[in-house]
Design an enzyme around this catalytic site. Structure first.
Site, PDB file in Angstrom:
ATOM      1  CG  ASP A 116      64.384  20.711  56.060  1.00 39.90           C
ATOM      2  OD1 ASP A 116      64.179  19.686  56.726  1.00 39.90           O
ATOM      3  OD2 ASP A 116      63.963  20.877  54.900  1.00 39.90           O
ATOM      4  CE  LYS A 129      62.347  20.565  62.901  1.00 39.05           C
ATOM      5  NZ  LYS A 129      62.693  21.204  61.611  1.00 39.05           N
ATOM      6  N   GLY A 172      62.873  14.908  58.425  1.00 32.36           N
ATOM      7  CA  GLY A 172      64.189  14.308  58.230  1.00 32.36           C
ATOM      8  C   GLY A 172      65.151  15.095  59.096  1.00 32.36           C
ATOM      9  CG  HIS A 173      64.563  15.829  62.680  1.00 32.42           C
ATOM     10  ND1 HIS A 173      63.875  15.941  63.856  1.00 32.42           N
ATOM     11  CD2 HIS A 173      63.810  16.474  61.762  1.00 32.42           C
ATOM     12  CE1 HIS A 173      62.761  16.630  63.650  1.00 32.42           C
ATOM     13  NE2 HIS A 173      62.698  16.952  62.387  1.00 32.42           N
ATOM     14  CD  GLN A 205      56.759  18.112  59.908  1.00 30.53           C
ATOM     15  OE1 GLN A 205      56.064  17.932  60.886  1.00 30.53           O
ATOM     16  NE2 GLN A 205      57.498  17.158  59.400  1.00 30.53           N
TER      17      GLN A 205
HETATM   18  P1  GDP Z   1      65.941  19.478  60.801  1.00 29.60           P
HETATM   19  O1  GDP Z   1      64.911  18.842  59.944  1.00 29.60           O
HETATM   20  O2  GDP Z   1      65.477  20.754  61.415  1.00 29.60           O
HETATM   21  O3  GDP Z   1      66.523  18.548  61.832  1.00 29.60           O
HETATM   22  O4  GDP Z   1      67.147  19.876  59.815  1.00 29.60           O
HETATM   23  P2  GDP Z   1      67.774  18.936  58.663  1.00 29.60           P
HETATM   24  O5  GDP Z   1      68.580  17.865  59.297  1.00 29.60           O
HETATM   25  O6  GDP Z   1      66.734  18.544  57.683  1.00 29.60           O
HETATM   26  O7  GDP Z   1      68.688  19.992  57.904  1.00 29.60           O
HETATM   27  C1  GDP Z   1      69.685  20.706  58.568  1.00 29.60           C
HETATM   28  C2  GDP Z   1      71.042  20.370  57.904  1.00 29.60           C
HETATM   29  O8  GDP Z   1      72.000  21.291  58.332  1.00 29.60           O
HETATM   30  C3  GDP Z   1      71.586  18.997  58.279  1.00 29.60           C
HETATM   31  O9  GDP Z   1      72.293  18.470  57.201  1.00 29.60           O
HETATM   32  C4  GDP Z   1      72.522  19.310  59.447  1.00 29.60           C
HETATM   33  O10 GDP Z   1      73.584  18.366  59.579  1.00 29.60           O
HETATM   34  C5  GDP Z   1      73.063  20.647  59.013  1.00 29.60           C
HETATM   35  N1  GDP Z   1      73.417  21.561  60.119  1.00 29.60           N
HETATM   36  C6  GDP Z   1      72.784  21.761  61.296  1.00 29.60           C
HETATM   37  N2  GDP Z   1      73.366  22.761  61.983  1.00 29.60           N
HETATM   38  C7  GDP Z   1      74.376  23.207  61.206  1.00 29.60           C
HETATM   39  C8  GDP Z   1      75.336  24.263  61.347  1.00 29.60           C
HETATM   40  O11 GDP Z   1      75.366  25.001  62.324  1.00 29.60           O
HETATM   41  N3  GDP Z   1      76.227  24.424  60.304  1.00 29.60           N
HETATM   42  C9  GDP Z   1      76.218  23.633  59.201  1.00 29.60           C
HETATM   43  N4  GDP Z   1      77.098  23.861  58.237  1.00 29.60           N
HETATM   44  N5  GDP Z   1      75.332  22.640  59.045  1.00 29.60           N
HETATM   45  C10 GDP Z   1      74.415  22.442  60.029  1.00 29.60           C
HETATM   46  P1  IMO Z   2      61.633  18.611  59.178  1.00 31.42           P
HETATM   47  O1  IMO Z   2      61.112  18.023  60.466  1.00 31.42           O
HETATM   48  C1  IMO Z   2      60.788  20.889  55.566  1.00 31.42           C
HETATM   49  C2  IMO Z   2      56.795  20.380  53.799  1.00 31.42           C
HETATM   50  C3  IMO Z   2      56.689  19.699  52.464  1.00 31.42           C
HETATM   51  C4  IMO Z   2      55.468  20.416  51.906  1.00 31.42           C
HETATM   52  C5  IMO Z   2      54.581  20.579  53.130  1.00 31.42           C
HETATM   53  C6  IMO Z   2      53.520  19.513  53.280  1.00 31.42           C
HETATM   54  O2  IMO Z   2      62.753  17.831  58.585  1.00 31.42           O
HETATM   55  O3  IMO Z   2      61.932  20.054  59.345  1.00 31.42           O
HETATM   56  P2  IMO Z   2      53.557  16.958  54.014  1.00 31.42           P
HETATM   57  O4  IMO Z   2      54.271  15.781  53.430  1.00 31.42           O
HETATM   58  O5  IMO Z   2      53.912  17.228  55.440  1.00 31.42           O
HETATM   59  O6  IMO Z   2      52.089  16.905  53.807  1.00 31.42           O
HETATM   60  O7  IMO Z   2      54.091  18.214  53.156  1.00 31.42           O
HETATM   61  O8  IMO Z   2      55.458  20.541  54.248  1.00 31.42           O
HETATM   62  N1  IMO Z   2      57.520  19.602  54.846  1.00 31.42           N
HETATM   63  C7  IMO Z   2      58.743  19.899  55.289  1.00 31.42           C
HETATM   64  N2  IMO Z   2      59.618  20.843  54.885  1.00 31.42           N
HETATM   65  N3  IMO Z   2      61.088  20.085  56.605  1.00 31.42           N
HETATM   66  C8  IMO Z   2      60.206  19.154  57.037  1.00 31.42           C
HETATM   67  O9  IMO Z   2      60.408  18.423  58.143  1.00 31.42           O
HETATM   68  C9  IMO Z   2      58.986  18.996  56.348  1.00 31.42           C
HETATM   69  N4  IMO Z   2      57.921  18.185  56.482  1.00 31.42           N
HETATM   70  C10 IMO Z   2      57.027  18.575  55.573  1.00 31.42           C
HETATM   71  O10 IMO Z   2      57.832  19.912  51.679  1.00 31.42           O
HETATM   72  O11 IMO Z   2      55.832  21.700  51.471  1.00 31.42           O
HETATM   73 MG    MG Z   3      64.669  18.166  57.988  1.00 33.40          MG
END
Ligand code: GDP
Ligand code: IMO
Ligand code: MG
Length: 428
Positions: free
Chosen positions: A13, A16, A40-41, A223
């Site tokens: 999270d 990415k 979840g991106h 991840q």
């Molecule tokens: P990912 O799984 O690595 O793609 O990250 P996620 O989407 O799960 O979580 C990142 C969250 O931070 C999302 O809601 C993005 O919209 C938000 N985000 C990403 N970059 C920035 C930033 O520079 N500033 C802020 N405030 N939010 C950001």
């Molecule tokens: P993105 O791509 C954050 C975590 C789960 C749990 C562990 C194992 O959005 O960064 P799983 O279902 O993969 O067997 O769970 O990994 N986990 C993540 N945490 N971002 C993710 O994906 C994750 N995908 C799995 O919360 O701790």
């Molecule tokens: Mg994510």
């Protein structure tokens, strides 16, 4: 030509999706190489938010080839929902391709994921419940169903019959749960196979052709490094290889073909699920970061645990992934704090540790050693370049870069595509 692997440098999270979407404009194709819909991106483009789980974050650019490699575990039901969700918002998906070698997540994988978590009780991993672990287990046990099987009823039927008998016995006799009906699954999944057949193509060949033409190729990790099956905080990890080396295995190209590796990392750090987290803030400051950063899981909605930037984790990510650059996101979330802490090492039984420990037994006893830095109060969400950032923000970035041992190429000052500062373009 530049082939860039973009990975998560922390526990997932990191942003990415946002950084991939930003760089994808210049790339000829975007490739996912591991994980599944545990990811979840989030991408925010032109004021619209998209939450992607399986489809690469390059999909918002019309006609951009988006590839799903052999290392991914694909849930066809979720994939079709995601396709339809995008199409209903006017996003074209006809340039998507899925490797015939990608493994399929079946309904028994999700059920077994839940059963295992229940059985672990207090020592549960806190998985996303999407069947990821059980699907990779079947791959390693050589009983998995691959995309090539799913789209070929002659292969699919006998393979499903065989494996389902085994899974039903496990569910009924070991977990005391109900099994699945062969006919029901066969009918539903052969329909999915028909729907997806047109997307299946050897993506390794598409990538190779792109490399030969000198195109820019972007690999989007899911991840993060600390969730890697080998290098993460085992057993509190996922079952795939989110590290940069995973791109070679999971997409079908050799290590000599990778030009640059970039890790995305938050300006602080978060974790969702169970497992060790040395710089976790279990106080009001942690709650403050969660509220201000909207730190709730994109996939499961669970609150993310929040903490200070961990330089030991970052240095570890630099070593394991051979990082060229960092992309630091969410710098804006730190605005308004009087002081910021950066973890530069761990204290373990009175000794200084500068490298990330390889066992949880040691990690559990580690206390972070912090350096304090002054914060900034100015709103930075509309800043267009590095020089415009407040002096204290620049000093903070310089210090985390120094502690991590790698230069910063990209800085995020908000979720929007345009809220991105580029110090060095990794795709050049
Ligand atoms: P990912 O799984 O690595 O793609 O990250 P996620 O989407 O799960 O979580 C990142 C969250 O931070 C999302 O809601 C993005 O919209 C938000 N985000 C990403 N970059 C920035 C930033 O520079 N500033 C802020 N405030 N939010 C950001
Ligand atoms: P993105 O791509 C954050 C975590 C789960 C749990 C562990 C194992 O959005 O960064 P799983 O279902 O993969 O067997 O769970 O990994 N986990 C993540 N945490 N971002 C993710 O994906 C994750 N995908 C799995 O919360 O701790
Ligand atoms: Mg994510």
């Amino acid at each position: 030509m530049s082939t860039v692997v973009l990975i998560g440098g922390q526990w997932g999270d990191e942003g990415k999706g946002k950084v991939t979407d930003f760089l994808a404009e210049q790339a000829a194709m975007v490739v996912r190489y591991q994980g599944g819909n545990n990811a979840g991106h989030t991408v925010v483009a032109n004021g619209q938010e998209f939450k992607l789980h399986l489809i690469p974050s390059g999909i918002l650019y019309a006609g951009k080839p988006c590839l799903i490699g052999n290392g991914v575990v694909l849930d066809p039901e979720v994939f079709i929902q995601e396709l339809e969700g995008l199409e209903s918002r006017g996003i074209k998906t006809d340039h998507l391709r899925i490797s015939p070698r990608a493994q399929v997540i079946m309904p028994y994988h999700q059920k077994l994921d839940a059963c295992e978590e229940k059985r672990r009780g207090a020592s549960k991993i806190g998985t996303t419940g999407r069947g990821i672990g059980p699907a990779y287990m079947d791959k390693a046990a050589r009983v998995g169903i691959r995309m090539a099987d799913l789209i070929d009823p002659e292969e699919f039927g006998p393979k499903l019959k065989n494996i389902l008998a085994n899974k039903n016995e496990l569910l009924q006799k070991f977990y005391n749960e109900e099994g699945f009906d062969y006919g029901d699954i066969y009918k539903k999944y052969t329909e999915y196979g028909k729907r997806l057949a047109g997307y299946v193509e050897d993506v390794s060949i598409i990538i190779d052709e792109g490399i030969k033409k000198g195109q820019h190729i972007l690999f989007e990790g899911a991840q993060g490094t600390l969730l890697d099956l080998d290098h993460g905080t085992y057993p509190y990890v996922t079952s795939s290889h989110p590290v940069a080396a995973g791109a070679c295995l999971g997409a079908g190209l050799g290590p000599t073909r990778i030009s640059k590796v970039v890790a995305v990392a938050k300006a602080y750090i978060t974790r969702v699920g169970e497992g060790p987290f040395p710089t976790e803030l279990k106080d009001e400051l942690g709650d403050y970061l969660r509220q201000r950063g909207h730190e709730y899981g994109t996939t499961t909605g669970r609150p993310r645990r929040c903490g200070w930037f961990d330089g030991v984790v970052a240095r570890y990510a630099t070593r394991i992934n051979g990082l060229d650059y960092l992309a630091i996101t969410k710098l804006d979330v730190l605005t308004g704090l009087d002081k910021l802490l950066v973890c530069t090492g761990y204290s373990y039984r009175g000794k200084l540790l500068t490298e990330f420990p390889s066992t949880l037994k040691i990690l559990d006893e580690c206390q972070p050693i912090y350096e304090e830095m002054p914060g900034w109060q100015e709103d930075i969400t509309t800043v267009q370049n590095y020089g415009e950032l407040p002096e204290n923000a620049r000093a903070y970035l310089d210090r985390i870069s120094e502690v991590s041992g790698v230069p910063i190429a990209i800085i995020g000052v908000g979720p929007g595509r345009e809220q991105t500062l580029v110090l060095k373009n990794p795709l050049e």
